[in-house]
Design an enzyme around this catalytic site. Structure first.
Site, mmCIF file in Angstrom:
data_model
loop_
_atom_site.group_PDB
_atom_site.id
_atom_site.type_symbol
_atom_site.label_atom_id
_atom_site.label_comp_id
_atom_site.label_asym_id
_atom_site.label_seq_id
_atom_site.Cartn_x
_atom_site.Cartn_y
_atom_site.Cartn_z
ATOM 1 N N LYS A 77 11.387 19.805 -0.058
ATOM 2 C CA LYS A 77 10.565 19.172 1.081
ATOM 3 C C LYS A 77 11.185 19.708 2.235
ATOM 4 O O LYS A 77 12.337 19.348 2.415
ATOM 5 C CB LYS A 77 10.424 17.736 0.662
ATOM 6 N N SER A 152 3.427 11.811 1.331
ATOM 7 C CA SER A 152 3.389 12.967 2.188
ATOM 8 C C SER A 152 4.376 14.253 1.601
ATOM 9 O O SER A 152 4.089 15.229 2.159
ATOM 10 C CB SER A 152 4.432 12.345 3.343
ATOM 11 N N SER A 176 5.346 8.610 -1.580
ATOM 12 C CA SER A 176 5.081 9.904 -1.064
ATOM 13 C C SER A 176 5.622 10.930 -2.268
ATOM 14 O O SER A 176 5.349 12.114 -1.917
ATOM 15 C CB SER A 176 5.855 10.096 0.258
HETATM 16 N N1 GLN Z 1 2.056 6.978 2.699
HETATM 17 C C1 GLN Z 1 2.762 5.999 3.166
HETATM 18 C C2 GLN Z 1 3.047 6.387 4.826
HETATM 19 O O1 GLN Z 1 2.166 6.857 5.429
HETATM 20 C C3 GLN Z 1 4.050 6.673 2.469
HETATM 21 C C4 GLN Z 1 4.899 7.926 3.195
HETATM 22 C C5 GLN Z 1 5.970 8.176 2.363
HETATM 23 O O2 GLN Z 1 6.462 7.662 1.156
HETATM 24 N N2 GLN Z 1 6.880 9.121 2.976
HETATM 25 O O3 GLN Z 1 3.841 5.699 5.298
#
Ligand code: GLN
Length: 484
Positions: A77, A152, A176
């Site tokens: 990532k 994400s 995410s």
């Molecule tokens: N969807 C969540 C956010 O927007 C989690 C994102 C994540 O786990 N990095 O913060």
């Protein structure tokens, strides 16, 4: 077709001399060339560097070395530092920044012999649930390229689901890893807070962030976790617990294991198909000998608000470092302050700005007690709910997501709807637990769905054992999207 193999399958073939790491790496590179135009999982990759690592792994094997990931291509990532390679967090603000060092997880992968390659797409600075917040365009779901990949870590999940790599690493602050894994039909594991070093992970919300694997099956998740977990003096929140052999936990035996179903998780907006698939998965676990019990997590309704206060507060502080002086892109201005404003104005995307503004607001004097402090108290109550529940059960089961993958653009104009889709995943981070998503079926229109299991802090062996036992009696994880 080596790119379709799991870590364990590839390792067997490498050990038996049926394949080389060069074959496997080249096969992944060819697959990227064939399908990534449709998917946008990779922001960049360096074929020559990947093949050089593969050749080094083949030479090491020929010299008699055995290491857990020797010659296995793993995609990273774009928020995890890899020395000499771009580190953009899918943001424009980092410009052409290259990392001057390896994250601890990167170093551990290298020590285990992996071929560390590629920068995979994500929501900018890991803020989002769909990878639509990437400054480089969304990653697309391989099961239907008009749909989101989840986020994400969308690129990490797409790359695994579409066999562009053997496995990948993502990061999980509020879901995410688990959410994109569920929406793309992969396995995604969020380790306990403190289990895996965050050194070299660009911080979003430091009290919530963890790095973890996205893989084609549960055994691979166990293998990869075993490599990346462990003590690191460079991360002060890392817990020096010994790392067990996670693959030894995969006994297939879950007789007598107690699994809780939270009463409060029957939320509005839970898609009936997702509910049916997870109910069926829980019935399967029961057939395998697990004892299913209803439990209560009474503060569930506060989880989303609590998360979006704490995560944005921490993000507003963490992202202050991107000011045009030290890293990446700069837009000139008449004074340092104007340069700073112009750089941040041009460099950050809309969602990142929204979070910085929200986070700055909840931390500002006069509002701190009303929002941030209350959110911290609510977080303690949410954690306590889980600790109470874990006195009665070993694991907690739920859907990973309330719906299967939605269409690209469907929720991007409505941040609140997007935040609500995190309802099942964020509490795990607030409470510092571990969690896994495993494929548990397909919707009528062929979209994958995930079962989430949550475990106590450092309960990864139980989590993996149950997920693996379930996987043994189902074949969802073996299905592949058709991209030809
Ligand atoms: N969807 C969540 C956010 O927007 C989690 C994102 C994540 O786990 N990095 O913060």
């Amino acid at each position: 077709m080596p790119h379709t193999l799991t870590i364990s399958q590839l390792t067997d073939k490498l050990t038996q001399g049926e394949l080389t790491s060069r074959d496997a790496t080249q096969s992944c590179l060819d697959r990227i060339a064939a399908v990534d135009d449709q998917l946008n999982a990779f922001l960049s990759h360096d074929p020559a560097d990947a093949l050089a690592q593969a050749d080094a792994a083949d030479a090491a094997r020929a010299a008699g070395e055995t290491k857990p990931l020797l010659g296995v291509p793993i995609a990273m990532k774009d928020v995890i530092a890899v020395n000499g390679h771009p580190l953009n967090c899918a943001s424009k603000i980092l410009g052409d920044f290259n990392s001057p060092y390896d994250a601890t997880v990167t170093q551990k992968l290298r020590d285990a012999g992996a071929v560390v390659f590629g920068r995979v797409n994500m929501d900018e600075f890991a803020m989002g649930s769909s990878t639509e917040n990437s400054a480089f365009g969304p990653a697309r779901n391989p099961w239907d390229t008009d749909r989101i990949s989840g986020g994400s870590s969308g690129g990490s999940a797409v790359a695994v689901a579409a066999d562009e790599c053997i496995a990948s690493l993502g990061s999980d602050t509020g879901g995410s890893i688990r959410q994109p894994a569920a929406l793309c039909g992969c396995v995604g594991l969020k380790p306990t807070y403190g289990r895996v070093s965050r050194y070299g992970l660009v911080a979003f919300a430091s009290s919530l962030d963890q790095i973890g694997p996205i893989t084609k099956d549960v055994r691979d998740a166990a293998t990869l976790l075993g490599v990346i977990a462990g003590e690191d003096p460079r991360d002060s929140t890392n817990v020096p617990e010994p790392v067990p052999d996670y693959t030894a936990a995969l006994t297939g035996d879950i007789k007598g294991m107690k699994i809780g179903l939270p009463r409060e998780y029957q939320v509005d907006g839970l898609d009936p198909e997702v509910k049916a698939a997870t109910d069926a998965a829980v019935a399967e676990l029961e057939k395998l000998g697990a004892e299913i019990k209803e439990i209560s997590l009474p503060h569930t309704e506060y989880a989303i608000a609590t998360y979006y206060i704490i995560a944005t507060a921490e993000a507003s502080a963490n992202l202050a470092r991107f000011e045009g002086v030290r890293y990446g892109a700069r837009v000139d201005g008449a004074s340092p302050e104007q340069m700073n404003r112009a750089t941040r104005g041009a460099g950050f995307g809309e969602e990142v700005k929204r979070r910085i503004i929200l986070g700055t607001y909840v931390l500002s004097s006069g509002y701190y007690d009303a929002y941030y402090l209350r959110a911290q108290k609510a977080r303690t109550l949410i954690r306590q709910d889980f600790l109470n529940a874990f006195e009665q059960v070993d694991l907690i089961a739920s859907p990973t997501t309330p719906t299967s993958a939605f269409k690209i653009g469907e929720k991007s104009g409505d941040p609140l709807q997007m935040y609500l889709s995190d309802v099942f995943t964020i509490s795990c981070n607030l409470a510092g637990l571990c969690g896994i998503s495993v494929p548990c079926g397909f919707s009528k229109i062929g979209l994958p769905m995930g079962l989430q299991l949550l475990g106590q802090p450092f309960g990864e062996p139980d989590l993996l054992r149950a997920a693996h036992a379930y996987e043994q009696v189902t074949d969802w994880h073996t299905k592949q999207p058709n991209l030809d």
